[in-house]
Write a protein that holds these residues in place. Structure first.
Motif, mmCIF file in Angstrom:
data_model
loop_
_atom_site.group_PDB
_atom_site.id
_atom_site.type_symbol
_atom_site.label_atom_id
_atom_site.label_comp_id
_atom_site.label_asym_id
_atom_site.label_seq_id
_atom_site.Cartn_x
_atom_site.Cartn_y
_atom_site.Cartn_z
ATOM 1 N N ALA A 194 0.814 -1.219 0.000
ATOM 2 C CA ALA A 194 0.000 0.000 0.000
ATOM 3 C C ALA A 194 0.843 1.262 0.000
ATOM 4 O O ALA A 194 0.427 2.291 -0.543
ATOM 5 N N LYS A 195 2.033 1.205 0.609
ATOM 6 C CA LYS A 195 2.857 2.407 0.703
ATOM 7 C C LYS A 195 4.312 2.010 0.850
ATOM 8 O O LYS A 195 4.642 1.088 1.597
ATOM 9 N N VAL A 196 5.183 2.712 0.141
ATOM 10 C CA VAL A 196 6.618 2.454 0.198
ATOM 11 C C VAL A 196 7.342 3.760 0.490
ATOM 12 O O VAL A 196 7.175 4.754 -0.222
ATOM 13 N N ARG A 209 4.425 -0.627 3.902
ATOM 14 C CA ARG A 209 3.117 -0.964 4.481
ATOM 15 C C ARG A 209 2.393 -1.934 3.561
ATOM 16 O O ARG A 209 2.249 -1.683 2.351
ATOM 17 N N TYR A 210 1.960 -3.044 4.134
ATOM 18 C CA TYR A 210 1.144 -4.025 3.420
ATOM 19 C C TYR A 210 -0.273 -3.958 3.970
ATOM 20 O O TYR A 210 -0.474 -3.856 5.185
ATOM 21 N N GLU A 211 -1.271 -4.038 3.081
ATOM 22 C CA GLU A 211 -2.664 -4.053 3.529
ATOM 23 C C GLU A 211 -3.333 -5.343 3.073
ATOM 24 O O GLU A 211 -3.098 -5.817 1.953
ATOM 25 N N ARG A 212 -4.151 -5.902 3.964
ATOM 26 C CA ARG A 212 -4.822 -7.164 3.683
ATOM 27 C C ARG A 212 -5.801 -6.999 2.528
ATOM 28 O O ARG A 212 -6.549 -6.024 2.454
ATOM 29 N N PHE A 242 -4.288 -9.553 10.560
ATOM 30 C CA PHE A 242 -4.111 -8.110 10.674
ATOM 31 C C PHE A 242 -4.543 -7.419 9.387
ATOM 32 O O PHE A 242 -4.247 -7.885 8.281
ATOM 33 N N ASP A 243 -5.212 -6.291 9.535
ATOM 34 C CA ASP A 243 -5.604 -5.511 8.358
ATOM 35 C C ASP A 243 -4.391 -4.933 7.652
ATOM 36 O O ASP A 243 -4.421 -4.712 6.437
ATOM 37 N N ALA A 244 -3.326 -4.678 8.416
ATOM 38 C CA ALA A 244 -2.123 -4.098 7.827
ATOM 39 C C ALA A 244 -0.889 -4.627 8.560
ATOM 40 O O ALA A 244 -0.946 -4.950 9.750
#
Length: 615
Positions: free
Chosen positions: A219-221, A228-231, A249-251
């Motif tokens: 989701a964000k680098v 950031r990883y998002e489910r 986890f959602d993220a």
């Protein structure tokens, strides 16, 4: 005529039996033993299938990253990048070596190990909605073999080709029969989307978030600092038994630190949630904080049943100075583990004395008759001690005085043609015995300084060179080092990766794990024998034989190991009451509450707050 009919009937019966053996299965094992979980299993025993979804898991890593492609021998890939990918199969965490279908609904293994066939699930999707097909599997395999890390070419060296038989069926043909591990490790392939990669340069590092089919997306680098990883809420495999209880986890956010001392202080200040402590001194002294005392930070030591493998100060025997085994043994004798463990590690560690430590594969006794059958044909190519003695690292009394070890080291160096000239150890060609120890972690320097003093007392000059992570990775891949800290982790079923570690074929491949530079025909033979073992007993015997050859070659100065995981985490996290024996399975944990709270007397809410779900 009757005899002819009998032979025909026997042939038909044999064919039917072979066909039955090769019937597609929901799981495959190394020696065709029954898997723990039947075809109608609901979930693994070590998960909480009713774990709540939500929250953010905050983690740390060391050194930063400059790539989102973990499959090439370039760059430093982001931590946890595997979360965006699905594999053909899933390795069970509570069995030594069993693979259950993930992208593949069924697996068909040829009884003679000549091929393996994967039947993909029709519902499998990449996270842009595109179906996963056999063509993607073939593309992945061919791309990794041509442009991927050299490890893949060693790991899958016995694969002849991958064939897409139809849209959802892919077959891997092998160059020869008998490699039992190959079908299982092919199942571990993370499948790449052909339609996304075919117009991009796979061989180059970049920070463009790649497409996967896994439970999370990027989701964000923040390059080098955070990812950031998002489910994936509509993740195609979220309800499969193989995934139930995972990815709660959602993220997942990973922040990078360049100093582990700073990272530990950040953890205690609540900047991230979970820390696997690898430094004994920290575990003993650095967790004296209010959050630990009132139970907001939980500390647990969990038994680790995994084989440890070997960690050691590795010699690069490509260097002329290290090509004599007597020199390597002499240098090894001067590392005083007992003093180091007592003074620096609070007595927490055990000495590593095997390349398969903490397992039945470790050569901790003399070879028996069955193992000697493996070793005898190689007698003239292996050190004599491999047949007559059990390898044991030198042991001191922990006082810091190692006179006997120094005397033995001195005698070895004299036998190798060295002598003392002007307080320096000088070789037969007049060159001083000096080398550089390359290091990326500053914490390790305190371990090396006493070792450096012991070496200098025999006139040996070890220069400690601390470099940044990027330089370290580049020098390691290019074999531009004399000595370094290296580790070779092992599984309960070692196999094809041993080529990557020890085989001559990997010695000159940049990026391989043959750091030492081994080119030994006897070791090559033992590696191939291990890979082609046809039973658990045969695998254990071949592993022990290989272990002896490596140990008595004195290719590393053995370090230390721990048979527990030391885990610290804020009590807003919870984990299943029953964790698997081979992993602490972080992706089965969940957020029990939004904020950490003081623990109630006599209870650990983080470890017990497990909603009960269906069995």
């Amino acid at each position: 005529m009757k005899a002819s009919r009998a032979r025909l009937f026997a042939g038909l019966l044999l064919g039917l039996l072979s066909a039955a053996e090769a019937a597609p299965q929901h799981a495959i094992t190394l020696y065709d033993e029954a898997p723990k979980y039947p075809a109608d299993y609901r979930h693994f025993d070590f998960v909480n299938p009713a774990a709540p979804k939500g929250g953010t898991l905050r983690l740390s890593d060391f050194g930063g990253f400059d790539s989102l492609n973990p499959y090439i021998p370039k760059g430093n890939p982001a931590s946890q990048i595997n979360l965006i990918y699905d594999t053909l199969t899933f390795h069970s965490l509570d069995e030594p070596f069993t693979e259950y279908g993930l992208l593949a609904e069924k697996i068909e293994k040829d009884p003679e190990q000549r091929f393996v066939r994967f039947y993909l699930r029709p519902q499998a999707r990449f996270n842009d909605g595109t179906p996963v097909t056999a063509e993607d599997v073939v593309f992945t395999f061919e791309t990794l073999m041509k442009q991927g890390d050299p490890m893949y070419r060693n790991y899958y060296a016995d694969v002849d080709k991958a064939v897409a038989e139809d849209r959802l069926r892919v077959r891997f043909d092998f160059k020869r029969a008998g490699n039992r591990e190959l079908p299982l490790i092919l199942g571990q392939l993370a499948i790449l989307p052909k339609h996304w990669w075919e117009h991009r340069d796979f061989s180059k590092t970049n920070l463009e978030p790649p497409l996967g089919s896994g439970p999370y997306r990027i989701a964000k680098v923040d390059p080098g600092r955070s990812i950031r990883y998002e489910r994936v809420k509509d993740y195609w495999a979220k309800d499969l038994p193989v995934n139930r209880g995972f990815y709660n986890f959602d993220a997942v956010v990973v922040d990078s630190y360049r100093d582990m001392t700073v990272a530990l202080e950040a953890f205690k200040a609540g900047q991230f949630d979970f820390n696997e402590e690898r430094i004994a001194k920290n575990w003993a002294t650095a967790y004296d904080s209010p959050a630990v005392h009132d139970g907001r930070i939980v500390r647990e030591e969990l038994h680790n049943d995994n084989p440890w493998g070997m960690q050691g100060f590795a010699f690069n025997i490509r260097r002329p100075v290290f090509q004599d085994a007597r020199v390597r043994e002499a240098i090894s004798l001067l590392f005083d583990f007992e003093w180091t463990n007592k003074q620096m590690f609070f007595g927490a560690y055990k000495r590593d004395a095997s390349y398969f430590e903490n397992s039945e594969m470790a050569a901790h006794a003399l070879p028996d008759a069955d193992e000697l059958k493996i070793l005898e044909p190689l007698r003239d190519k292996l050190p004599a001690d491999a047949f007559s003695s059990v390898f044991k690292p030198p042991q001191s009394d922990g006082s810091g005085i190692i006179r006997e070890q120094k005397r033995k080291a001195y005698r070895l160096l004299l036998d190798a043609g060295y002598k003392i000239v002007d307080d320096r150890m000088v070789g037969p060609d007049g060159t001083p015995l000096t080398f550089e120890f390359m290091l990326a972690q500053a914490d390790f320097e305190r371990v090396l300084l006493p070792y450096k003093r012991n070496l200098s007392e025999l006139g040996i000059d070890m220069q400690i060179r601390l470099v940044d992570v990027s330089q370290y990775v580049n020098r390691l891949r290019n074999r531009d080092f004399d000595m370094m800290v290296a580790s070779w982790p092992q599984s309960n079923s070692p196999g094809n990766e041993q080529r990557e570690f020890w085989h001559s074929s990997s010695a000159d491949k940049p990026g391989s794990r043959n750091y030492i530079g081994l080119r030994d025909p006897a070791i090559d033979t033992l590696v191939e024998g291990l890979i082609n073992a046809d039973s658990r007993q045969s695998l254990v015997l071949h592993a022990r034989a290989l272990d002896r050859a490596l140990l008595w070659g004195h290719y590393v100065v053995p370090n230390w190991y721990l048979d527990t995981w030391r885990l610290a985490y804020w009590n807003r996290l919870a984990h299943p009451q029953k964790l698997p024996p081979y992993s602490y399975a972080l992706m089965t944990w969940w957020q029990a509450r939004e904020n950490a709270q003081p623990a109630q007397t006599g209870a650990n809410p983080a470890a017990t707050a497990e909603p009960q779900g269906p069995n």
